[in-house]
Design a protein around this motif. Structure first.
Motif, short mmCIF file in Angstrom:
data_model
loop_
_atom_site.label_atom_id
_atom_site.label_comp_id
_atom_site.label_asym_id
_atom_site.label_seq_id
_atom_site.Cartn_x
_atom_site.Cartn_y
_atom_site.Cartn_z
N VAL A 1 0.84 -1.20 0.00
CA VAL A 1 0.00 0.00 0.00
C VAL A 1 0.88 1.25 0.00
O VAL A 1 2.05 1.19 0.38
CB VAL A 1 -0.95 0.06 1.23
CG1 VAL A 1 -1.99 -1.04 1.16
CG2 VAL A 1 -0.17 -0.02 2.54
N ALA A 2 0.30 2.35 -0.46
CA ALA A 2 0.91 3.66 -0.31
C ALA A 2 0.11 4.42 0.75
O ALA A 2 -1.11 4.36 0.76
CB ALA A 2 0.92 4.42 -1.63
N ILE A 3 0.81 5.13 1.63
CA ILE A 3 0.16 5.80 2.76
C ILE A 3 0.51 7.29 2.73
O ILE A 3 1.67 7.66 2.85
CB ILE A 3 0.61 5.19 4.10
CG1 ILE A 3 0.43 3.67 4.08
CG2 ILE A 3 -0.15 5.82 5.26
CD1 ILE A 3 1.28 2.93 5.09
N LYS A 4 -0.52 8.13 2.53
CA LYS A 4 -0.33 9.58 2.61
C LYS A 4 -0.58 10.00 4.06
O LYS A 4 -1.67 9.77 4.59
CB LYS A 4 -1.30 10.32 1.69
CG LYS A 4 -1.13 10.07 0.21
CD LYS A 4 -2.17 10.88 -0.57
CE LYS A 4 -2.20 10.52 -2.04
NZ LYS A 4 -1.04 11.00 -2.76
N MET A 5 0.40 10.62 4.67
CA MET A 5 0.27 11.10 6.04
C MET A 5 -0.06 12.60 5.96
O MET A 5 0.79 13.43 5.63
CB MET A 5 1.56 10.85 6.80
CG MET A 5 2.02 9.39 6.74
SD MET A 5 3.62 9.09 7.53
CE MET A 5 3.18 9.33 9.23
N ILE A 6 -1.31 12.94 6.23
CA ILE A 6 -1.81 14.30 5.99
C ILE A 6 -1.36 15.24 7.11
O ILE A 6 -1.77 15.08 8.27
CB ILE A 6 -3.34 14.30 5.89
CG1 ILE A 6 -3.81 13.27 4.86
CG2 ILE A 6 -3.84 15.69 5.55
CD1 ILE A 6 -3.24 13.49 3.47
N LYS A 7 -0.53 16.21 6.75
CA LYS A 7 -0.09 17.16 7.77
C LYS A 7 -1.25 18.04 8.18
O LYS A 7 -2.07 18.47 7.34
CB LYS A 7 1.09 17.99 7.26
CG LYS A 7 0.82 18.82 6.03
CD LYS A 7 2.10 19.50 5.55
CE LYS A 7 1.85 20.29 4.26
NZ LYS A 7 3.09 20.86 3.71
N GLU A 8 -1.36 18.28 9.47
CA GLU A 8 -2.49 19.04 10.00
C GLU A 8 -2.50 20.46 9.45
O GLU A 8 -1.46 21.11 9.33
CB GLU A 8 -2.43 19.05 11.53
CG GLU A 8 -2.62 17.65 12.13
CD GLU A 8 -2.82 17.67 13.63
OE1 GLU A 8 -3.79 18.30 14.08
OE2 GLU A 8 -1.99 17.07 14.34
N GLY A 9 -3.70 20.92 9.11
CA GLY A 9 -3.85 22.25 8.57
C GLY A 9 -3.75 22.34 7.06
O GLY A 9 -3.96 23.40 6.48
#
Length: 601
Positions: free
Chosen positions: A369-377
């Motif tokens: 899988v590919a995982i996008k870690m969404i930065k807050e804001g």
């Protein structure tokens, strides 16, 4: 303020909250001028002004409301860019309360009262100065349905054959064993079926892993479903065996098949591929050579394995890799969209995107899988989470599949299909040395087919470019990040004057009026084609954003790439018409490019 028409303290609802509560409403000072409505946050010493975006505003009395509405009607009576419908109720808990539509950008459900062809009655124009030109009107996109229609062809009681192995990913799933038969018990949605195997076990299976048991091709090793012409040629050339062959679906006609054969005859040192369409007689018999007719395709192939009979070679060696390339599933199991982050293993960083870091990893230790870690804001998270449930149901072989999200912690994760060859832009620049014209055209065709599917679902990408396409291990190009730009909170990205805005891929109506539509995606595709045929060059590489806006709005277009002939370039330029309605649709482009592929020598 000398030009102030009205001032009033109203109660405004927060735009970033999914649910309503007293904490989400605050008093703000609203100011109406001839140019705009602004409101001020006066909780702090230094007032901060906000003047963009939709507003949910409450007046203290009905008299105040009527005063403001009448004044606003007067101010905007000549505005040609107003929508013709509106939502009279709140967006709450993932739906519009008035009409229950589940997409926040959905067209309104109530028509604004119109008189004399305009929004509001006006006795006469106040100025002889002509109105500024406006682009062709585009219909706002209709919302995605909460449940796509079932995949055509499947019916309850039908016998299907597994084309791929499938290991259950959720407790309610059923294992699939390649080439075995299963009975369909229930059509759950477009992506999942409930089925029973020959041992009596029942569970959910992905619908794109099985086909109806019809012509027997599904069990044949030489049958490569969903393989295009350039992929077939690459596979045959890799095997490099004289007489190597496979059978694939014809790209031009649904339900038709093509035999692709590799030959070293005629003194060719590197060999070449020949393609033969399997023809049918009026009586329904199949043939490749006249006078050699067969009742089914397996018998035809068996005959030509022993006799050339007009082919460049007899079919000597079976070439296939279909078992190694199972398609992605819509989600990691039926009904699974919220993923437990404890089941994710992070292996390596793939890059940094608009929303944060992207990493390659494993789900349950075995699924890539590919995982996008969404930065807050960086993202309007609540809105995206609601839409993710719908986006997961979008499935096409030329779209990167969304598997699910992790929303119970921060940062949130977006989990998608992993494609080992990475970003198309990097692939073009670093890995393609001397690509064939057919390979470049097939890349364009892959993108058009994925986008034609999005177009059929009334879905707008808004940021189509080579950087937002990925390449799988088989060389297939897939579109990713469709629709995500709607949730970006970065002003530099969302404003057409911002440095991060995709100016180089945007048509005049987006640059001047921020009007997105499927036809603005068509313009971007023309630029993406240009990227493919220049092997990843930057469009308008000698201009800055301001110059691009001025030149493109004045009719300037990208030059013809050296690798593109006149016919290819004419496809690009057809995407760059000033008038949006004169541009082709993606379905048009699929047919145009397919004809170019089939007619290529």
């Amino acid at each position: 303020m000398s030009d102030t028409l009205l001032e009033e303290v109203f109660i405004k609802r927060s735009q970033q909250k999914k649910k309503t509560s007293p904490l989400n409403f605050k008093e703000r000072l609203f100011v109406l001028t001839p140019d705009k409505i602004s409101y001020y946050d006066f909780d702090v010493e230094k007032a901060v002004i906000y003047d963009e975006g939709p507003l949910y505003v409450f007046a203290r009395t009905d008299d105040v409301r009527k005063l403001w509405m009448n004044k606003i009607r007067h101010v905007i009576r000549f505005n040609k860019d107003l929508i013709q419908k509106y939502h009279p109720c709140f967006w709450e808990d993932g739906a519009w309360k008035c009409c229950q539509q589940e997409v926040k950008q959905a067209m309104g459900c109530r028509v604004i009262n119109t008189k004399n062809g305009g929004l509001f009655k006006s006795s006469r124009r106040q100025s002889r100065k002509p109105l500024p030109p406006t682009p062709e009107e585009e219909k706002p996109p209709r919302p995605l349905p909460p449940q796509p229609p079932p995949q055509p062809g499947f019916t309850v009681g039908m016998t299907v054959i597994a084309e791929y192995e499938y290991a259950p990913m959720a407790p309610q799933d059923l294992e699939l064993r390649k080439d075995e038969e299963y009975t369909v018990l229930q059509i759950c949605d477009a992506n999942w079926l409930r089925a029973r195997d020959k041992y009596g076990q029942e569970g959910y299976i992905p619908s794109n892993y099985v086909v109806e048991a019809l012509n027997g091709l599904e069990k044949c090793e030489w049958y490569c479903k969903n393989m295009n012409r350039s992929q077939a040629e690459n596979l045959l050339k890799t095997e490099n065996k004289d007489g190597g062959f496979l059978v694939r679906d014809s790209g031009r006609l649904a339900g038709k098949y093509t035999v692709s054969v590799f030959t070293k005859s005629g003194g060719e040192t590197s060999g070449s591929s020949r393609h033969y369409n399997i023809l049918t007689t009026q009586q329904g018999q199949f043939y490749l050579a006249e006078k050699h007719y067969f009742n089914n395709i397996p018998d035809l192939i068996n005959y030509h394995q022993h006799n050339a009979a007009g082919l460049v070679s007899r079919l000597k060696y079976i070439v296939s890799n279909r078992a190694q390339h199972a398609p992605s599933t819509a989600g990691l199991g039926y009904g699974v969209w919220e993923i437990d982050p404890r089941q994710l293993t992070f292996i390596k960083e793939l890059g940094n995107g608009q929303f944060g870091v992207v990493k390659y990893g494993k789900w349950q230790g075995r699924h890539d899988v590919a995982i996008k870690m969404i930065k807050e804001g960086s993202m309007s998270e609540d809105d995206f989470i609601e839409e993710a449930k719908v986006m997961m149901k979008l499935r096409h072989e030329n779209l990167v599949q969304l598997y699910g999200v992790c929303t119970k912690q921060r940062p949130i994760y977006i989990v998608t299909e992993f494609l080992p060859n990475g970003c198309l832009l990097t692939y073009l620049r670093d890995y393609l040395q001397h690509p064939s014209p057919l390979l470049l055209l097939e890349m364009c065709k892959d993108v058009t087919e994925g986008m034609a599917y999005l177009e059929s679902q009334q879905y707008i990408h808004r940021d189509l470019a080579a950087r937002n396409c990925l390449v799988d291990s088989n060389g297939t190009v897939k579109v990713t990040d469709f629709g995500l730009s709607r949730y970006v909170l970065d002003d530099e990205y969302t404003s057409s004057v911002g440095s991060k805005f995709p100016v180089r891929w945007s048509p005049p109506e987006v640059l001047l009026y921020s009007k997105f539509s499927s036809k603005s995606d068509i313009w971007a595709f023309g630029v993406l084609m240009w990227e493919i045929y220049t092997l990843g060059r930057m469009p308008y590489d000698r201009m800055n954003n301001t110059e691009i806006v001025e030149k493109v709005s004045g009719g300037h277009r990208l030059y013809r790439p050296q690798l593109a002939n006149d016919r290819i370039y004419s496809v690009m330029t057809s995407c760059w018409h000033d008038k949006a309605d004169e541009r082709p649709t993606f379905q048009d482009l699929v047919m145009i490019i397919q004809d170019l592929v089939e007619n290529m020598g």
